[in-house]
Design an enzyme around this catalytic site. Structure first.
Site, short mmCIF file in Angstrom:
data_model
loop_
_atom_site.label_atom_id
_atom_site.label_comp_id
_atom_site.label_asym_id
_atom_site.label_seq_id
_atom_site.Cartn_x
_atom_site.Cartn_y
_atom_site.Cartn_z
N CYS A 35 0.06 2.69 7.03
CA CYS A 35 -0.15 4.13 6.98
C CYS A 35 -1.60 4.47 7.32
O CYS A 35 -2.53 3.80 6.86
CB CYS A 35 0.14 4.65 5.57
N LEU A 86 -12.13 -7.12 0.05
CA LEU A 86 -12.01 -7.64 -1.32
C LEU A 86 -10.92 -8.72 -1.42
O LEU A 86 -10.99 -9.61 -2.26
CB LEU A 86 -11.72 -6.49 -2.30
N ASP A 146 -0.03 7.95 -4.76
CA ASP A 146 1.22 8.02 -4.00
C ASP A 146 2.08 9.23 -4.38
O ASP A 146 3.14 9.45 -3.78
CB ASP A 146 2.04 6.73 -4.19
N ARG A 152 10.61 4.15 5.78
CA ARG A 152 9.86 3.00 5.30
C ARG A 152 9.96 2.89 3.79
O ARG A 152 9.88 1.77 3.26
CB ARG A 152 8.38 3.13 5.69
N LYS A 185 9.69 -0.26 -3.86
CA LYS A 185 9.20 -0.85 -2.61
C LYS A 185 7.92 -1.65 -2.85
O LYS A 185 7.78 -2.76 -2.35
CB LYS A 185 8.90 0.26 -1.58
N ASN A 186 6.99 -1.08 -3.62
CA ASN A 186 5.69 -1.74 -3.77
C ASN A 186 5.74 -2.98 -4.67
O ASN A 186 4.76 -3.71 -4.77
CB ASN A 186 4.65 -0.76 -4.31
N ARG A 231 -9.06 1.62 4.77
CA ARG A 231 -8.33 0.56 4.09
C ARG A 231 -8.76 -0.85 4.51
O ARG A 231 -7.99 -1.59 5.13
CB ARG A 231 -6.83 0.73 4.30
N PRO A 232 -9.96 -1.25 4.18
CA PRO A 232 -10.42 -2.58 4.56
C PRO A 232 -9.76 -3.68 3.73
O PRO A 232 -9.02 -3.40 2.78
CB PRO A 232 -11.92 -2.51 4.25
N VAL A 233 -10.03 -4.94 4.12
CA VAL A 233 -9.47 -6.07 3.36
C VAL A 233 -10.60 -6.97 2.82
O VAL A 233 -10.36 -8.10 2.44
CB VAL A 233 -8.49 -6.91 4.22
C1 UD1 Z 1 -1.16 -0.15 -2.77
C2 UD1 Z 1 0.16 0.50 -2.49
C3 UD1 Z 1 -0.04 1.94 -2.03
C4 UD1 Z 1 -0.90 2.71 -3.02
C5 UD1 Z 1 -2.18 1.95 -3.34
C6 UD1 Z 1 -2.99 2.58 -4.47
C7 UD1 Z 1 1.63 -1.30 -1.83
C8 UD1 Z 1 2.44 -1.95 -0.76
N1 UD1 Z 1 0.88 -0.24 -1.48
O1 UD1 Z 1 -1.89 -0.15 -1.54
O2 UD1 Z 1 1.26 2.55 -1.90
O3 UD1 Z 1 -1.23 3.96 -2.48
O4 UD1 Z 1 -1.87 0.60 -3.75
O5 UD1 Z 1 -2.23 2.70 -5.61
O6 UD1 Z 1 1.69 -1.69 -2.98
N2 UD1 Z 1 -10.07 -1.38 -0.76
C9 UD1 Z 1 -11.24 -1.88 -0.25
N3 UD1 Z 1 -11.29 -3.18 0.11
C10 UD1 Z 1 -10.21 -4.01 0.00
C11 UD1 Z 1 -9.01 -3.50 -0.52
C12 UD1 Z 1 -8.97 -2.17 -0.90
O7 UD1 Z 1 -12.25 -1.16 -0.14
O8 UD1 Z 1 -10.32 -5.19 0.36
C13 UD1 Z 1 -10.00 0.06 -1.14
C14 UD1 Z 1 -9.00 0.84 -0.30
O9 UD1 Z 1 -9.57 1.26 0.92
C15 UD1 Z 1 -8.68 1.99 -1.23
C16 UD1 Z 1 -8.76 1.35 -2.62
O10 UD1 Z 1 -9.49 0.14 -2.45
O11 UD1 Z 1 -9.67 2.97 -1.12
C17 UD1 Z 1 -7.40 1.01 -3.22
O12 UD1 Z 1 -6.69 0.16 -2.34
P1 UD1 Z 1 -5.56 -0.83 -2.87
O13 UD1 Z 1 -5.38 -0.60 -4.34
O14 UD1 Z 1 -5.88 -2.20 -2.44
O15 UD1 Z 1 -4.29 -0.27 -2.12
P2 UD1 Z 1 -3.14 -1.09 -1.38
O16 UD1 Z 1 -2.85 -2.34 -2.13
O17 UD1 Z 1 -3.44 -1.16 0.06
#
Ligand code: UD1
Length: 431
Positions: A126, A135, A316, A408, A22-23, A131-133
């Site tokens: 989820c 970065l 995960d 999902r 899926k990922n 989970r901010p964006v």
């Molecule tokens: C992806 C996976 C998810 C998995 C995660 C970690 C998909 C669709 N999802 O989620 O299943 O659990 O990787 O292996 O591939 N963070 C920030 N700022 C940002 C982005 C992230 O602070 O802009 C933090 C997040 O809050 C978290 C950490 O970075 O604490 C890791 O997040 P990230 O690796 O980006 O996870 P996802 O890509 O959302």
């Protein structure tokens, strides 16, 4: 809303075919926005998240076709999906769609790369921490985009196109690395991504992008280099097997005992997970067919784990492994370092009679000799499958509510477990 009923106590014996990841599937589908030509994805899992993303992509103007059944296809064979973004007709990704799946926010990168603009709702997905964006937006800004946030939407603009840049991530982020890669492939000049995520799904996306004409080196390591190209074409790409599904069924087999062949599973995608499962007392054998998991007689040993970015133990699989540890002969400590608030399964596992207490980011699990069936509630995707694992080993009957979380990310879960001797059925409520 559907429920799953499980009568626990049976060992799992048989073969479970592992689906496409899926990922990996989600970012690969999103990458189709980068090219006017057709991207064909093979071994696609049939999942609710894939269907939802298809709706989101069609909204931007992507046409899709799914191959019909072929001779020899099984219900678990992956699908072949053709995606063509000949013309992007809409660069807005609305709240109603993006709020249902966090990864759909990632359309922001290809939209701005190809169209010079994107308006994307801030994500949902989820409920595991904030989970901010930030970065992802930092990466796009480095590549020359201007970013504004208005009314819950991110508005990104780069009228003259994106430019290559050096992007240093202060922490490892999968979503950030996907965004940086998709932003950089058609940016003018050279991009260097430092402290990139090394997850196999990143390398799979890069492999696919290179097949459609991108110039990416180093994906799968923490330093990725991209030489921008002026346009991309079409290709065929096979989605790699799902390492989280593999680990989940490996843990289920370790939990119930028995002998299960995880067909098409690849050990190099999950070495840290397999090592831990082996320490817990299961026998792990790698064959040409896949990975075989056996546990007969002896009990489950306690093992301490800490989640880490790849190649460490994946977050995960944290919930699933905690389910296994609830029946270990002793106490284990499970530390979550990636997401805050990823312990919602603790309260539900306790309903089976598990003894777990939380100390900040660590769960201390005191193994018990038996679990008892219970009604429980799924809270997020991976947490919900940990309840399935506990129910498979618990005495008596369990009902898992809110199984849409499972749909999902787990393809044909009842069928795959049922074929190995588990008593598991879906109950659909009318209306
Ligand atoms: C992806 C996976 C998810 C998995 C995660 C970690 C998909 C669709 N999802 O989620 O299943 O659990 O990787 O292996 O591939 N963070 C920030 N700022 C940002 C982005 C992230 O602070 O802009 C933090 C997040 O809050 C978290 C950490 O970075 O604490 C890791 O997040 P990230 O690796 O980006 O996870 P996802 O890509 O959302």
């Amino acid at each position: 809303m559907d429920r799953i009923r499980i009568v626990g106590g049976n060992e799992l014996r048989g073969t479970i075919p592992i689906s496409g990841a899926k990922n990996a599937a989600l970012p690969l589908m999103i990458a189709s926005l980068l090219t006017p030509d057709t991207l064909t994805l093979e071994n696609m899992p049939r999942l609710a998240d894939v269907r939802l993303l298809m709706r989101i992509l069609t909204n931007h103007g992507v046409d899709y076709a799914i191959d019909g059944k072929r001779p020899g296809d099984m219900p678990t064979s992956g699908q072949t999906l053709h995606l063509t973004a000949r013309n992007i007709v809409d660069t807005t990704a609305p709240y109603e769609l993006v709020s249902r799946m966090r990864a759909s926010f990632w359309v922001i990168a290809p939209l701005i790369a190809r169209m010079g603009e994107a308006k994307v709702s801030l994500p949902g997905g989820c409920a595991i921490g904030t989970r901010p964006v930030d970065l992802l937006l930092m990466a796009l800004e480095k590549l020359g985009a201007s970013i504004d946030i208005e009314g819950g939407y991110v508005i990104a603009r780069a009228k003259g196109g994106l430019r290559g840049a050096e992007i240093n991530f202060p922490m490892v982020t999968v979503s950030g690395t996907h965004t940086a890669l998709m932003g950089a492939v058609m940016a003018k000049g050279h991009t260097l991504i430092r402290n990139a995520a090394r997850e196999p799904e990143i390398a799979d996306l890069a492999k696919c992008l290179n097949a459609i004409g991108a110039k990416i080196k180093g994906a799968g390591t923490s330093e990725i280099e991209v030489e921008g190209v002026s346009g991309l074409s079409g290709a065929r790409h096979e989605v790699l097997p799902d390492r989280i599904e593999t680990g989940t069924y490996a843990i289920a087999a370790a939990m119930t005992g028995g002998d299960v062949m995880l067909e098409k599973a690849r050990p190099e995608l999950l070495q840290a997970g397999l090592d831990v499962i082996e320490k817990a007392g299961a026998k792990v054998t790698v064959t040409n067919e896949g990975i075989r998991i056996q546990r007969n007689g002896a009990g489950i040993s306690p093992v301490d784990v800490e989640t880490e970015p790849f190649p460490g133990f994946p977050t995960d699989l944290q919930a699933q492994f905690m389910a296994l540890m609830t029946m270990a002969k002793g106490t284990s400590r499970i530390t979550e370092t990636i997401f805050e608030n990823r312990f919602m399964h603790v309260a539900e596992l306790s309903r089976f009679g598990a003894h777990i207490r939380l100390e900040e980011d660590t769960a201390i699990v005191e193994g018990v000799s038996k679990l008892k069936g219970a009604p429980v509630m799924a809270t997020d995707l991976r947490a919900s499958v940990s309840l399935v694992i506990a129910a498979l080993a618990a005495e008596g009957e369990s009902t898992i509510h809110r199984v849409y979380h499972l749909d999902r990310g787990f393809e044909q879960l009842e069928q795959k477990l049922g074929a190995c001797g588990a008593i598991v059925e879906r109950i659909s409520d009318p209306g």
